[in-house]
Scaffold this motif. Structure first.
Motif, PDB file in Angstrom:
ATOM      1  N   GLU A  68       0.815  -1.217   0.000  1.00 49.17           N
ATOM      2  CA  GLU A  68       0.000   0.000   0.000  1.00 49.17           C
ATOM      3  C   GLU A  68       0.848   1.265   0.000  1.00 49.17           C
ATOM      4  N   HIS A  69       2.115   1.140   0.411  1.00 48.86           N
ATOM      5  CA  HIS A  69       3.007   2.309   0.507  1.00 48.86           C
ATOM      6  C   HIS A  69       4.404   1.921   0.044  1.00 48.86           C
ATOM      7  N   LEU A  70       4.540   1.673  -1.252  1.00 48.41           N
ATOM      8  CA  LEU A  70       5.820   1.244  -1.797  1.00 48.41           C
ATOM      9  C   LEU A  70       6.713   2.436  -2.129  1.00 48.41           C
ATOM     10  N   SER A  71       8.024   2.189  -2.053  1.00 43.51           N
ATOM     11  CA  SER A  71       9.031   3.152  -2.522  1.00 43.51           C
ATOM     12  C   SER A  71       8.942   4.484  -1.787  1.00 43.51           C
ATOM     13  N   THR A  72       8.686   4.419  -0.491  1.00 45.07           N
ATOM     14  CA  THR A  72       8.591   5.636   0.306  1.00 45.07           C
ATOM     15  C   THR A  72       9.990   6.110   0.716  1.00 45.07           C
ATOM     16  N   GLU A  73      10.049   7.287   1.307  1.00 46.13           N
ATOM     17  CA  GLU A  73      11.321   7.801   1.807  1.00 46.13           C
ATOM     18  C   GLU A  73      11.842   6.922   2.946  1.00 46.13           C
ATOM     19  N   ASP A  74      10.922   6.394   3.768  1.00 43.55           N
ATOM     20  CA  ASP A  74      11.332   5.470   4.837  1.00 43.55           C
ATOM     21  C   ASP A  74      11.936   4.201   4.251  1.00 43.55           C
ATOM     22  N   ASP A  75      11.313   3.674   3.183  1.00 45.88           N
ATOM     23  CA  ASP A  75      11.882   2.527   2.462  1.00 45.88           C
ATOM     24  C   ASP A  75      13.302   2.841   2.004  1.00 45.88           C
ATOM     25  N   LYS A  76      13.435   3.955   1.350  1.00 44.55           N
ATOM     26  CA  LYS A  76      14.738   4.343   0.799  1.00 44.55           C
ATOM     27  C   LYS A  76      15.792   4.445   1.890  1.00 44.55           C
ATOM     28  N   ASN A  77      15.460   5.114   2.993  1.00 46.75           N
ATOM     29  CA  ASN A  77      16.437   5.319   4.073  1.00 46.75           C
ATOM     30  C   ASN A  77      16.895   3.997   4.683  1.00 46.75           C
ATOM     31  N   LEU A  78      15.946   3.087   4.936  1.00 42.68           N
ATOM     32  CA  LEU A  78      16.303   1.805   5.550  1.00 42.68           C
ATOM     33  C   LEU A  78      17.110   0.942   4.582  1.00 42.68           C
ATOM     34  N   LEU A  79      16.706   0.904   3.332  1.00 44.60           N
ATOM     35  CA  LEU A  79      17.423   0.102   2.343  1.00 44.60           C
ATOM     36  C   LEU A  79      18.846   0.617   2.129  1.00 44.60           C
ATOM     37  N   LEU A  80      19.021   1.936   2.130  1.00 46.48           N
ATOM     38  CA  LEU A  80      20.364   2.496   1.982  1.00 46.48           C
ATOM     39  C   LEU A  80      21.237   2.163   3.186  1.00 46.48           C
ATOM     40  N   GLU A  81      20.632   2.147   4.372  1.00 47.41           N
ATOM     41  CA  GLU A  81      21.401   1.802   5.568  1.00 47.41           C
ATOM     42  C   GLU A  81      21.829   0.333   5.526  1.00 47.41           C
TER      43      GLU A  81
END
Length: 337
Positions: A154-167
Motif C-alpha cells: 500500500e506504501h511502496l518506494s517511500t522515503e522510509d523505504d529508501k532510508n532503511l534500504l540504503l542503511e
C-alpha cells in the motif's frame, strides 16, 4: 515445573549448519504477520503499531509439537518456557532484549541445515529511534545468510523505504555479504483493476535497482491470507478470531478465482499431513459450513508464500554459503521440559 532435556537438540545444533535469516522492515508492513505465516500459527504479536520491541529468533525444528524458548535481558536468561503461547510471547516482548524460540517453520525442512529466522523491530517508529539501533546492531553483530526485506504494497518506494534500504546497503551488506530477498506484503489489499501485479513489481524493481540492488528477487505475497490458510490446513481453525472467521471463506474464494500471486515456475513442498488430506478430498467445517481442503491449498499456493519458502530452502542449502554464527545461548539446551 519439570523441563525437558535438550541434549539431543544440543547435539543437533553442534553438528548441523545453522543458516540465519534476518527479517527487516519499516513499521506496519506486516513483518510479524509474515513470520507468523512462516510458522503457520499466530505466535508473534501483530498489531498496527511497532509491536516488536526486541529481537525474536525462531529456530526451526521439524514436526515440533510445542514451541519452547527463553527470554533474555541484559545478556542473562530470566525466563524459560516449554509450551509457549501468544500470551507469554506478548509478555516477554515488552520485557526482553531477545526472545529465542524453537518451533516448526512450516514447509521449510531440516535435512542438512537448521534455519533460524530473526524478527527485528520495525524501524520508522518516529517516537522510538531505539528500534533502528537494535536492528542495526543485531544485523551488524550477527552474520545473516539472507535478509528478507518486507515492504508494504500500500506504501511502496517511500522515503522510509529508501532510508532503511540504503542503511542496509551501506552498513550491513558490505560486511555480511548476505543474500537479499524482497517481499511486497499485503498485496491482497491492492486494487489490481487499476494497476496490474506485474506493473507494481516492475516499478518496485526499478526503485531497488536505482538504489544499487542488482537483479533483486521480488515476491508479491499476502502473509495474512497465507497464515489463515496454513492454520486451517493444520487443523487450527479453533484459534481464529471472529473477524478471521468472517474473512476466511471470502479469502479462499478470492485466491481461487481472482488473485494469484504465485510465479509460474514456483515449486511447492507439501507437508505429509496436508498431502493426506488432499488425497482423501477432505473438507473442514468452519462457522457452520464446509470448505474443501483442495480449495484452501490452492488458495495458499496463490498467496505467493510457498514459492518464497521453497526459494529460501534452496538458497540456504547452497553449500557455498558460509555457516552463520549461532546466537542461541548454551543455556537454552541445559533445561528440560
Amino acid at each position: 515445573m519439570e523441563h525437558v532435556n535438550f541434549k539431543d537438540s544440543h547435539n543437533k545444533y553442534k553438528q548441523t549448519k545453522v543458516k540465519h535469516i534476518g527479517i527487516c522492515a519499516n513499521m506496519s508492513c506486516g513483518k510479524s504477520t509474515f513470520v507468523n505465516a512462516l510458522l503457520g500459527n499466530d505466535f508473534l504479536p501483530a498489531r498496527n503499531e511497532a509491536t516488536t520491541a526486541c529481537i525474536t529468533s525462531v529456530y526451526d525444528y521439524d514436526n515440533a509439537k510445542n514451541m519452547i524458548g527463553v527470554a533474555v535481558r541484559n545478556d542473562h536468561i530470566y525466563a524459560i518456557g516449554d509450551n509457549i503461547d501468544t500470551v507469554t510471547i506478548n509478555k516477554w516482548n515488552s520485557e526482553a532484549d531477545h526472545i529465542i524460540l524453537e518451533s516448526d517453520l512450516d514447509n521449510i525442512s531440516n535435512n542438512d541445515i537448521v534455519v533460524a529466522v530473526h524478527d527485528t523491530p520495525g524501524i520508522n517508529n518516529s517516537g522510538n529511534d531505539n528500534h533502528r539501533k537494535i536492528t542495526m546492531n543485531f544485523l551488524s553483530q550477527n552474520k545473516m545468510d539472507a535478509i528478507i526485506y518486507v515492504a508494504n504494497a500500500e506504501h511502496l518506494s517511500t522515503e522510509d523505504d529508501k532510508n532503511l534500504l540504503l542503511e542496509l546497503r551501506d552498513k550491513i551488506l558490505p560486511k555480511s555479504k548476505s543474500k537479499m530477498l524482497f517481499v511486497i506484503n499485503k498485496f491482497d489489499s491492492i486494487d489490481l483493476s487499476k494497476e496490474s501485479k506485474d506493473d507494481i513489481v516492475i516499478r518496485y524493481l526499478e526503485f531497488l535497482e536505482n538504489l544499487g540492488f542488482e537483479k533483486p528477487k521480488i515476491y508479491p505475497i499476502s502473509s495474512k491470507a497465507a497464515r489463515l490458510f496454513k492454520m486451517a490446513l493444520n487443523g487450527r481453525v479453533d484459534l481464529f478470531s471472529e473477524n478471521e472467521l468472517d474473512e476466511f471463506k471470502p479469502l479462499v474464494n478470492k485466491f481461487n478465482k481472482r488473485l494469484n500471486l504465485a510465479a509460474n515456475n514456483d515449486v511447492f513442498y507439501i507437508k505429509e499431513t496436508i498431502q493426506r488430506s488432499l488425497e482423501f478430498g477432505e473438507s473442514i467445517t468452519l462457522d457452520g459450513g464446509e470448505v474443501e481442503i483442495q480449495k484452501i491449498y490452492q488458495a495458499l499456493k496463490n498467496t505467493g508464500l510457498l514459492g518464497l519458502e521453497s526459494d529460501i530452502e534452496t538458497l540456504l542449502s547452497n553449500d557455498e554459503m558460509q555457516r552463520g554464527n549461532s546466537t542461541l545461548p548454551e543455556i537454552f539446551f541445559s533445561k528440560a521440559k
